[in-house]
Scaffold this motif. Sequence first.
Motif, PDB file in Angstrom:
ATOM      1  N   THR A 377      -2.273   4.047 -12.456  1.00 18.49           N
ATOM      2  CA  THR A 377      -0.745   3.744 -13.047  1.00 18.49           C
ATOM      3  C   THR A 377       0.020   4.177 -11.609  1.00 18.49           C
ATOM      4  OG1 THR A 377      -1.238   4.414 -15.158  1.00 18.49           O
ATOM      5  CG2 THR A 377       1.146   4.506 -14.316  1.00 18.49           C
ATOM      6  N   LEU A 378       1.089   3.300 -11.049  1.00 19.44           N
ATOM      7  CA  LEU A 378       1.968   3.511 -10.197  1.00 19.44           C
ATOM      8  C   LEU A 378       3.487   3.575 -10.687  1.00 19.44           C
ATOM      9  CD1 LEU A 378       1.000   0.693  -7.480  1.00 19.44           C
ATOM     10  CD2 LEU A 378       0.208   2.959  -7.765  1.00 19.44           C
ATOM     11  N   ASN A 379       4.215   4.036  -9.952  1.00 20.12           N
ATOM     12  CA  ASN A 379       5.622   4.513 -10.345  1.00 20.12           C
ATOM     13  C   ASN A 379       6.463   3.733  -9.360  1.00 20.12           C
ATOM     14  OD1 ASN A 379       7.646   5.414 -11.975  1.00 20.12           O
ATOM     15  ND2 ASN A 379       7.995   7.236 -10.420  1.00 20.12           N
ATOM     16  N   GLY A 380       7.218   2.745  -9.934  1.00 20.91           N
ATOM     17  CA  GLY A 380       7.875   1.727  -8.820  1.00 20.91           C
ATOM     18  C   GLY A 380       8.384   0.674  -9.570  1.00 20.91           C
ATOM     19  N   ASP A 381       9.065  -0.212  -8.717  1.00 17.53           N
ATOM     20  CA  ASP A 381       9.605  -1.299  -9.320  1.00 17.53           C
ATOM     21  C   ASP A 381       8.569  -2.418  -9.368  1.00 17.53           C
ATOM     22  OD1 ASP A 381      10.902  -4.026  -9.429  1.00 17.53           O
ATOM     23  OD2 ASP A 381      12.689  -2.773  -8.815  1.00 17.53           O
ATOM     24  N   ARG A 382       7.950  -3.005 -10.531  1.00 21.82           N
ATOM     25  CA  ARG A 382       6.950  -3.577 -10.777  1.00 21.82           C
ATOM     26  C   ARG A 382       7.073  -5.190 -10.295  1.00 21.82           C
ATOM     27  NH1 ARG A 382       4.404  -7.187 -14.423  1.00 21.82           N
ATOM     28  NH2 ARG A 382       2.047  -6.575 -15.014  1.00 21.82           N
ATOM     29  N   SER A 383       8.481  -5.420 -10.392  1.00 21.85           N
ATOM     30  CA  SER A 383       8.695  -6.914  -9.963  1.00 21.85           C
ATOM     31  C   SER A 383       8.520  -7.289  -8.409  1.00 21.85           C
ATOM     32  CB  SER A 383       9.915  -7.465 -10.537  1.00 21.85           C
ATOM     33  OG  SER A 383      10.844  -6.679 -10.179  1.00 21.85           O
ATOM     34  N   LEU A 384       9.058  -6.114  -7.562  1.00 22.35           N
ATOM     35  CA  LEU A 384       9.016  -6.121  -6.415  1.00 22.35           C
ATOM     36  C   LEU A 384       7.943  -5.931  -5.625  1.00 22.35           C
ATOM     37  CD1 LEU A 384      12.333  -4.147  -5.252  1.00 22.35           C
ATOM     38  CD2 LEU A 384      11.944  -6.505  -5.311  1.00 22.35           C
ATOM     39  N   ILE A 385       6.930  -5.053  -6.321  1.00 21.53           N
ATOM     40  CA  ILE A 385       5.607  -4.660  -5.742  1.00 21.53           C
ATOM     41  C   ILE A 385       4.599  -5.834  -6.068  1.00 21.53           C
ATOM     42  CG2 ILE A 385       3.417  -3.566  -6.087  1.00 21.53           C
ATOM     43  CD1 ILE A 385       5.105  -1.053  -6.608  1.00 21.53           C
ATOM     44  N   LYS A 386       4.796  -6.869  -7.236  1.00 20.79           N
ATOM     45  CA  LYS A 386       4.226  -7.963  -7.620  1.00 20.79           C
ATOM     46  C   LYS A 386       4.502  -9.124  -6.348  1.00 20.79           C
ATOM     47  CE  LYS A 386       3.663 -11.700 -10.874  1.00 20.79           C
ATOM     48  NZ  LYS A 386       4.142 -12.104 -12.439  1.00 20.79           N
ATOM     49  N   GLN A 387       6.005  -8.998  -6.152  1.00 22.01           N
ATOM     50  CA  GLN A 387       6.391  -9.949  -5.046  1.00 22.01           C
ATOM     51  C   GLN A 387       5.546  -9.795  -3.595  1.00 22.01           C
ATOM     52  OE1 GLN A 387      10.607  -9.766  -4.523  1.00 22.01           O
ATOM     53  NE2 GLN A 387      10.708 -11.548  -2.991  1.00 22.01           N
ATOM     54  N   ALA A 388       5.655  -8.400  -3.133  1.00 21.79           N
ATOM     55  CA  ALA A 388       4.894  -8.289  -2.043  1.00 21.79           C
ATOM     56  C   ALA A 388       3.532  -8.566  -2.088  1.00 21.79           C
ATOM     57  CB  ALA A 388       4.986  -6.765  -1.788  1.00 21.79           C
ATOM     58  N   LEU A 389       2.841  -8.410  -3.172  1.00 16.73           N
ATOM     59  CA  LEU A 389       1.313  -8.827  -3.149  1.00 16.73           C
ATOM     60  C   LEU A 389       1.080 -10.124  -3.300  1.00 16.73           C
ATOM     61  CD1 LEU A 389       0.004  -5.903  -5.714  1.00 16.73           C
ATOM     62  CD2 LEU A 389      -0.014  -6.001  -3.206  1.00 16.73           C
ATOM     63  N   ARG A 390       2.042 -10.923  -3.816  1.00 15.57           N
ATOM     64  CA  ARG A 390       2.061 -12.306  -3.776  1.00 15.57           C
ATOM     65  C   ARG A 390       2.434 -12.839  -2.583  1.00 15.57           C
ATOM     66  NH1 ARG A 390       2.281 -15.464  -8.572  1.00 15.57           N
ATOM     67  NH2 ARG A 390       1.835 -16.876  -7.011  1.00 15.57           N
ATOM     68  N   ILE A 391       3.109 -12.219  -1.683  1.00 14.96           N
ATOM     69  CA  ILE A 391       3.190 -12.651  -0.526  1.00 14.96           C
ATOM     70  C   ILE A 391       2.041 -12.698   0.308  1.00 14.96           C
ATOM     71  CG2 ILE A 391       4.602 -12.134   1.596  1.00 14.96           C
ATOM     72  CD1 ILE A 391       6.975 -11.422   0.095  1.00 14.96           C
ATOM     73  N   PHE A 392       1.217 -11.580   0.205  1.00 14.44           N
ATOM     74  CA  PHE A 392      -0.006 -11.455   1.284  1.00 14.44           C
ATOM     75  C   PHE A 392      -0.919 -12.454   0.665  1.00 14.44           C
ATOM     76  CE2 PHE A 392       1.440  -6.640   1.311  1.00 14.44           C
ATOM     77  CZ  PHE A 392       1.955  -6.970   2.596  1.00 14.44           C
ATOM     78  N   LEU A 393      -1.030 -12.646  -0.632  1.00 14.55           N
ATOM     79  CA  LEU A 393      -1.855 -13.411  -1.238  1.00 14.55           C
ATOM     80  C   LEU A 393      -1.533 -15.013  -0.971  1.00 14.55           C
ATOM     81  CD1 LEU A 393      -4.276 -13.685  -3.209  1.00 14.55           C
ATOM     82  CD2 LEU A 393      -2.743 -14.037  -5.005  1.00 14.55           C
ATOM     83  N   ASP A 394      -0.247 -15.347  -1.067  1.00 12.80           N
ATOM     84  CA  ASP A 394       0.117 -16.676  -0.641  1.00 12.80           C
ATOM     85  C   ASP A 394      -0.208 -16.826   0.795  1.00 12.80           C
ATOM     86  OD1 ASP A 394       0.981 -17.116  -3.036  1.00 12.80           O
ATOM     87  OD2 ASP A 394       3.108 -16.685  -2.542  1.00 12.80           O
ATOM     88  N   ASN A 395      -0.221 -16.000   1.785  1.00 16.86           N
ATOM     89  CA  ASN A 395      -0.311 -16.220   3.156  1.00 16.86           C
ATOM     90  C   ASN A 395      -2.014 -16.455   3.196  1.00 16.86           C
ATOM     91  OD1 ASN A 395       1.966 -16.017   4.405  1.00 16.86           O
ATOM     92  ND2 ASN A 395       1.971 -13.794   4.623  1.00 16.86           N
ATOM     93  N   SER A 396      -2.866 -15.601   2.490  1.00 15.90           N
ATOM     94  CA  SER A 396      -4.181 -15.760   2.489  1.00 15.90           C
ATOM     95  C   SER A 396      -4.736 -17.160   1.910  1.00 15.90           C
ATOM     96  CB  SER A 396      -4.978 -14.875   1.491  1.00 15.90           C
ATOM     97  OG  SER A 396      -4.704 -13.546   2.050  1.00 15.90           O
ATOM     98  N   ILE A 397      -3.932 -17.709   1.042  1.00 16.77           N
ATOM     99  CA  ILE A 397      -4.139 -18.880   0.369  1.00 16.77           C
ATOM    100  C   ILE A 397      -3.773 -20.118   1.529  1.00 16.77           C
ATOM    101  CG2 ILE A 397      -3.618 -20.685  -1.320  1.00 16.77           C
ATOM    102  CD1 ILE A 397      -3.258 -18.456  -3.108  1.00 16.77           C
ATOM    103  N   LYS A 398      -2.784 -19.907   2.102  1.00 16.05           N
ATOM    104  CA  LYS A 398      -2.394 -20.924   3.159  1.00 16.05           C
ATOM    105  C   LYS A 398      -3.464 -21.242   4.370  1.00 16.05           C
ATOM    106  CE  LYS A 398       2.478 -20.236   2.183  1.00 16.05           C
ATOM    107  NZ  LYS A 398       3.709 -19.668   2.758  1.00 16.05           N
TER     108      LYS A 398
END
Length: 494
Positions: A377-398
Amino acid sequence: MSKAGQFARILKNVIKFIAVLLVQITRLILAYVPHLVRRLFQAINARLRFSITFKTTVTYAAIFSTILIILGTLLISCFGFFLLYQANKSLAMNSQAINSMIDSAGAIPADQIREYSDIYGIAVTIFGEEGNIIYTTDTAAVDPTASPTRISPTTSIDDRIHYEYTTNLTGGIGKIEVAQPLAEQAAYLIGLITAIAFSFFIAISLTILIGSRTSRKMLRPIDNMTRTAKSISVGDLHTRLDVVDSHDELKELAETFNAMLDRIQASFDQQNTFVSDASHELRTPLAVIQGYANLLQRWGKEDKAVLQESLDAIKSEADYMKDMVDKLLFLASTDKKQQQLETAPFSINELIEEIVKDSRIIDSRHQITGKVDGIITLNGDRSLIKQALRIFLDNSIKYTPADGAIDINCELHGDKAVIVISDTGQGIAAEDLPHIFNRFYKADKSRTREKGGAGLGLAIAQWIIEQHHGKIKVESTPGLGTRVITTLPASIQR
């Protein structure tokens, strides 16, 4: 009253005044002077502009003068009381000598007493038992109505110092009074006052002169700093202050100012780069939209194929511009400290599962997997952390070829959640790794619009992770793949 008597009376009043003045000065210093001086300097500074040299010199000269005045007052008072003490002691000895001249029958040797009084400059008065004057050498005729100020049971002062000596002789003699003018003591005291005043004047003058020159010399680096700072403009931020040789506050000030200029120059250069890159990124889609709009205006209205191609291109470029503008607005809000975090506990297991599921839906060309060790469990802004992980994942996909593998793994190391996104893509060159989080930086200069964005995503992801007190580490080998390691504090672990 004789001149000597007037002078003695003046001396007595001066001593009284000095004593009262000393008490008042002490009270003022203890109660009012600090506040009054502070208010005075505030009022002066509000109306006049003085240099630091002037303020420093005046302040220390005022402090030095106050100390000298207090010390001088104490010295003069002590010396005055010492003179009175010595005169009183001398009169006591004289009265005993007069008493020894008178025989037990009370016979007064007038000639002997007058000769004695003339030699020592004193006035001798012999009183009877009823207080009447039996004999006196005082030519000023004693005023029986005078009421001199008592300083001890047997001593008093008016224009002279008096000493009363009670005798045990017969013949009707009650007491002997010996008086001495204070002219000599007054002369000593006035001489001391004059010498002290002259010495204080010389000392204060030298303090102002030497202090002014010393302060000006010590503060000369500030003048150099001022001239250098005035010569710095927006177009020329390369000028720096000379660091003085001495190891003092001025050197620290110069170094701090130079460091501030370094930060300003870096920020200014970054801003210029940002504006240039943003203009470049916006110029291309605008040119494409304008080109297709001209194409439609000329002959695309009747040609459905051209019409559809133009509409698709315009929509694609508009979507690209909207995405870039949204990212620019996000970064602008972070720069202004306006982007707020909505922190709350959430499960990283559910978040990674959600990201993997969404990625598989929009991308079927890669093998995307996710795994979490335990329940974290993390304590933070879920939507922003999801956005950061999606950015890393999108770069991997590209940058991962079709049928390549992309993994998202999360493990608990102590009180830290370590999220690793790895791929089998083309990797990043070693010289590009230190710059990939810079805004608008593109490691692959030849990448197409479909393959790469504007170069803002990683800058946004870095800000998000840092705001959650996390760290990002990128490991990459060209041709073998890339690993993005994100470390975040874990609030609950099981």
